[in-house]
Design a protein around this motif. Structure first.
Motif, short mmCIF file in Angstrom:
data_model
loop_
_atom_site.label_atom_id
_atom_site.label_comp_id
_atom_site.label_asym_id
_atom_site.label_seq_id
_atom_site.Cartn_x
_atom_site.Cartn_y
_atom_site.Cartn_z
N CYS A 33 0.83 -1.22 0.00
CA CYS A 33 0.00 0.00 0.00
C CYS A 33 0.86 1.26 0.00
O CYS A 33 0.58 2.23 -0.72
N GLU A 56 -6.10 5.02 6.17
CA GLU A 56 -5.74 5.70 4.91
C GLU A 56 -4.74 6.84 5.17
O GLU A 56 -3.78 7.00 4.41
N GLY A 97 -5.43 12.03 -0.31
CA GLY A 97 -6.75 11.73 0.24
C GLY A 97 -7.64 12.93 0.39
O GLY A 97 -8.79 12.80 0.82
N PRO A 109 -5.72 10.00 -4.38
CA PRO A 109 -6.47 9.09 -3.50
C PRO A 109 -5.54 8.06 -2.86
O PRO A 109 -4.53 7.66 -3.44
N ASP A 111 -5.86 4.41 -1.83
CA ASP A 111 -6.72 3.24 -2.01
C ASP A 111 -6.00 2.02 -1.43
O ASP A 111 -4.97 1.58 -1.98
N LEU A 112 -6.51 1.48 -0.34
CA LEU A 112 -5.85 0.36 0.32
C LEU A 112 -5.95 -0.94 -0.47
O LEU A 112 -5.34 -1.95 -0.08
N ARG A 113 -6.68 -0.93 -1.58
CA ARG A 113 -6.74 -2.12 -2.44
C ARG A 113 -5.57 -2.17 -3.41
O ARG A 113 -5.31 -3.21 -4.02
N GLN A 114 -4.89 -1.05 -3.58
CA GLN A 114 -3.78 -0.99 -4.53
C GLN A 114 -2.48 -1.45 -3.88
O GLN A 114 -2.24 -1.18 -2.70
#
Length: 459
Positions: A33, A56, A97, A109, A111-114
């Motif tokens: 992340c 985040e 953010g 942004p 994005d914790l999915r990236q």
């Protein structure tokens, strides 16, 4: 020099490497992340992050440090004008953010999915890692430039003093826009390799850890919650910083936890420079001794060193490897001789231990040569059930020089005489306020601290 070894592939993967607001990232996920953020901002002159206690925000902040981009944490409680000033003055070119109320800049942004597994280049040791704004207690806040070298030096010295290792679980509750919370807490855990837990300032109970770092108002609240306080008895050390810890709070914690908190002293410009250590605890009110390689001097009003008798008072200056690089917008750096005048009054004992008394007028009232600690009077006033908030300062007096003045937010019907008598029963006559002024609220700066300079100016 590698600033954050835990983000450079050292150590085993941990499922609970970082925990914020009940959400968890493993070591591997944290690295992925953080690198994803770093990839997007590398080369920027600086980036701003609203320093909320969220996963985040933490990933964004660490991503900036990982990318070698100066990080500018914006206090969540700052007004729109102060936010705009911080972002503009610091030279931030992007907002991680988003920062409400800040100037219109590109938003990156988080994005914790990236994930990214790019190997990030390590910046030069002298490069700015963070730009932290001072608390603004004595006037407008200033942007302080702190290098990667200074942060690494301070964290290594603290790790030795506190015997802090990768086996520890660090639980910290200091705000992430302050040096104590961001540099010592978050970046310290990532340098040492310990697990990190951010404790919300208003949490009802605390997680289990081996080291607890908190600010005095948190320790005060914990010390009044017996069940919570008793859970800390399993910790290895308790550490208090950011402001002096009241002796009464220290004693309550000692009785409930069997631990006397270690105190750490420093300013935004010096980081933590004076502290107790894990093996030799200090008496209540004593901050400890300078870290190895850090020098201190305490000078009287004539510029002469005060005796090391634990009683003589002077202004504290510090120099050493933990000092800042300079102020934002100021072409000058620290003085050529390396000494930074903190503005705080202090004493030093024969064994080198320092007692920090605070700023003249704001924290120490001088009347007829007698020194009154504002914090002592505030603590007693807050013990009255009708007092909701209070600030004690020194204001001019034609005979005494300075008098004790209390600004009080209180329940309806409470009188000044009742509060003066309350202080007189618990402290000496010299501590009793000569003036009690009732106010609806106390003025606070963007960092949340009471702006005592405004109260002193009001007379």
């Amino acid at each position: 020099m590698t600033l954050l070894p835990a983000l450079r592939g050292s150590g085993a993967d941990r499922a609970d490497a970082l925990r914020v607001a009940g959400r968890v990232l493993s070591s591997e996920d944290l690295l992925g992340c953080v690198n994803a953020v770093a990839d997007r901002i590398r080369g920027a002159p600086a980036v701003a992050v609203e320093a909320t206690p969220s996963l985040e925000a933490v990933v964004g902040m660490v991503g900036a440090v990982q990318a070698g981009v100066p990080l500018v944490p914006v206090p969540p409680g700052a007004g729109a004008g102060e936010r705009r000033r911080i972002v503009r003055e610091s030279g931030a070119a992007a907002l991680l953010g988003g920062v409400p109320g800040a100037p219109a800049l590109p938003v990156v942004p988080v994005d914790l999915r990236q994930r990214s597994w790019t190997e990030q280049p390590e910046p030069a040791p002298g490069a700015d890692a963070v730009i932290l704004y001072t608390g603004g207690v004595g006037g407008p806040s200033r942007g302080v430039r702190i290098s990667r070298r200074a942060i690494a030096a301070d964290l290594d010295l603290l790790a030795d003093a506190w015997r802090w290792s990768g086996d520890d679980v660090l639980v910290q509750g200091a705000p992430l826009f302050r040096a104590y919370g961001l540099v010592v807490g978050l970046l310290g855990a990532l340098r040492v390799g310990s697990r990190f837990v951010h404790l919300d300032r208003h949490a009802a109970a605390g997680p289990v850890g081996t080291i607890y770092l908190a600010v005095p108002d948190q320790w005060d609240r914990i010390s009044r919650d017996r069940p919570w306080a008793r859970t800390l008895s399993s910790a290895r050390i308790l550490v208090s910083g950011d402001a002096p810890l009241a002796p009464a709070v220290t004693e309550r914690l000692r009785l409930l936890t069997s631990h006397s908190p270690i105190q750490g002293y420093g300013t935004t410009e010096t980081l933590v420079a004076v502290t107790g250590n894990a093996d030799a605890r200090c008496a209540p009110g004593v901050s400890g001794t300078p870290l190895p390689g850090v020098q201190t001097r305490i000078l009287d009003s004539d510029g002469r060193p005060v005796p090391a008798d634990g009683e003589s008072v002077g202004e504290l200056s510090i120099r050493g490897p933990t000092l800042f690089s300079g102020y934002v917008g100021d072409s000058g750096r620290v003085p050529a001789d390396g000494w930074h005048a903190t503005g705080d009054l202090a004493t030093v004992a024969a064994d080198g231990s320092h007692r920090i008394m605070g700023r003249p007028g704001a924290d120490v009232v001088r009347g007829r040569g007698r020194l009154v600690h504002a914090g002592q009077v505030e603590e007693v006033l807050l013990s009255h059930p009708g007092v909701r908030d209070v600030a004690v300062v020194g204001t001019p007096h034609r005979v005494l020089g300075e008098q004790v003045t209390a600004y009080v937010v209180a329940a309806e019907g409470l009188t000044a005489q009742v509060l003066v008598d309350h202080v007189g029963r618990l402290l000496s006559a010299g501590h009793r306020p000569r003036s009690v002024r009732f106010v609806d609220e106390l003025p606070r700066g963007p960092q949340g601290r009471v702006r005592k300079s405004a109260l002193i100016a009001a007379g």
